[in-house]
Design an enzyme around this catalytic site. Structure first.
Site, PDB file in Angstrom:
ATOM      1  N   PHE A 348      25.055 -43.223 -22.846  1.00  0.00           N
ATOM      2  CA  PHE A 348      24.009 -43.104 -23.745  1.00  0.00           C
ATOM      3  C   PHE A 348      22.302 -43.419 -23.206  1.00  0.00           C
ATOM      4  O   PHE A 348      21.608 -44.137 -24.255  1.00  0.00           O
ATOM      5  CB  PHE A 348      24.096 -43.686 -25.151  1.00  0.00           C
ATOM      6  CG  PHE A 348      25.805 -43.629 -25.351  1.00  0.00           C
ATOM      7  CD1 PHE A 348      26.110 -42.574 -25.785  1.00  0.00           C
ATOM      8  CD2 PHE A 348      26.467 -44.649 -25.507  1.00  0.00           C
ATOM      9  CE1 PHE A 348      27.494 -42.319 -26.056  1.00  0.00           C
ATOM     10  CE2 PHE A 348      27.809 -44.774 -25.697  1.00  0.00           C
ATOM     11  CZ  PHE A 348      28.356 -43.447 -26.069  1.00  0.00           C
ATOM     12  N   CYS A 349      22.089 -43.078 -22.054  1.00  0.00           N
ATOM     13  CA  CYS A 349      20.881 -43.706 -21.511  1.00  0.00           C
ATOM     14  C   CYS A 349      20.564 -45.009 -21.681  1.00  0.00           C
ATOM     15  O   CYS A 349      19.603 -45.492 -22.033  1.00  0.00           O
ATOM     16  CB  CYS A 349      19.683 -42.869 -22.066  1.00  0.00           C
ATOM     17  SG  CYS A 349      19.772 -40.952 -21.621  1.00  0.00           S
TER      18      CYS A 349
END
Length: 397
Positions: A348-349
């Site tokens: 998720f970055c």
């Protein structure tokens, strides 16, 4: 909601109504937003310097969108609204304008970490509780001066909401300003930056039910007016000579080139639509769905719901989990192919946060939005339970 009747193909050849649990990545367009964009298309023209009718209409809509956005987020009278491509663009823009060091947490989305790291940001390692983490921020800001504290409004991994008003007071007492990455917060909570004491707010249209390629940076004008333009080009200038340039003030100073008129108008339409909803009822509905999903997943053997802090006072509609012994992509693929459920898998970055939580391989994120229902939640819980049962029985699916 656009796409509310979307049918998803299943592995057995049938179809089912798509259950969207990926709002945190990109939310579908509100019908009112799509209609607003469609109504402007016949008038589409370049803005600001055109004398023609279509150009005048687009200029009025584009500049009017600033006022709508400012009102929606509770901006001060002298704040400016700069339209950007997305939250990442807004954060990088501000990073080019900050006259000093920035302090950030290690739990941030990469957009609110790397944009500052490029300028030598000081990173505070979050502690085991919210309170301990705040004390670490205080200690860092008191150690030596900083120009800005940059924090997320709500974690894109767990949905946990930080105490923004308190952090704003702390930053100001220490002589710093505060930037809030509201990409995940604004779609779920009404935000008033003047009341909260927030100096800058960044967000994306595509997470705010306006997926037309625009975002915004809202906040104090002085840093933006003093900095070099984010992009050099037409629209950002007052006068140009071969050997000199007179730049415009913000927001035009940082909006060189032909702007995304449709994207800005879409954001304004989303702000107007969301402002018309009962915020208390929407938050309560989301809270009930989140509690139902968290409890249901927690009852499945081997499923762990992730949290950053045990004392988080609030969270938005994001529930991230792991299944013991299973790769996140394996779970996500099963949910999609077998049940028509869309989730997000991976890191998720937010790689440092996933590592901190002990899941370097990633996790599965189910995020809720205005189109989520109790039936969707029940379908997701049942599907995860079926996945676990199948693995226990040796089912290769």
């Amino acid at each position: 909601m656009c796409g509310s009747d979307l049918r998803a193909p299943l592995r057995d050849g049938t179809t089912v109504t798509y259950a969207n649990f990926d709002y945190a990545a990109s939310a579908p367009a509100l019908s009112a937003v799509a209609e607003r964009v469609q109504s402007l298309l016949p008038f589409y023209a370049s803005v600001h310097r055109g004398a023609g009718y279509a150009s005048q209409v687009c200029t009025e809509r584009y500049e009017g969108a600033r006022d709508v956005v400012a009102d929606f987020v509770g901006a001060r009278a002298d704040d400016v609204v700069v339209f950007t491509r997305n939250t990442t663009d807004a954060l990088n823009l501000l990073a080019s304008c900050v006259p000093g060091e920035t302090v950030v947490l290690d739990i941030e989305h990469h957009a609110n970490l790397l944009s500052w790291k490029r300028n030598g940001a000081r990173v505070v390692e979050s502690a085991g509780t919210v309170e301990e983490t705040i004390q670490r921020i205080v200690a860092e800001l008191c150690t030596r001066p900083a120009a800005l504290l940059a924090v997320t409004g709500a974690s894109n991994v767990t949905g946990e909401v930080l105490p923004i008003a308190r952090l704003a007071r702390i930053a100001h007492e220490c002589g710093a300003r505060i930037l809030v990455d509201a990409a995940q917060l604004l779609p779920h909570r009404r935000v008033d930056i003047a009341e909260l004491g927030v100096d800058y707010l960044a967000f994306s249209g595509h997470k705010l039910y306006a997926p037309f390629g625009a975002g915004a940076l809202v906040g104090r004008a002085d840093w933006l007016d003093a900095a070099e333009p984010y992009l050099a080009g037409g629209g950002a200038t007052k006068n140009v000579e071969i050997d000199s340039v007179q730049w415009a003030a913000a927001p035009q100073r940082h909006e060189a080139g032909t702007p995304n008129v449709l994207g800005a108008v879409a954001i304004a339409a989303a702000c107007e639509a969301l402002a018309g909803f009962d915020a208390v009822a929407a938050q309560q509905h989301e809270r009930e769905l989140c509690d139902r999903l968290t409890a249901g997943l927690g009852a499945v053997d081997g499923v762990q719901v992730l949290r950053i802090w045990p004392d988080s006072p609030d969270s938005v509609g994001i529930v991230t989990f792991t299944v013991a012994g299973a790769e996140p992509r394996e779970v996500a693929t099963f949910l999609s192919d077998g049940y028509g459920i869309g989730v997000r898998d991976g890191r998720f970055c937010a790689h440092p946060l996933l590592s901190r939580l002990g899941h370097v391989e990633g996790a599965v994120r189910a995020s809720l939005g205005l189109g989520s229902s109790g039936a969707d939640v029940d379908r997701l819980i049942a599907a995860v339970a079926e996945f676990v049962r199948g693995r226990a029985a040796g089912d290769p699916r």
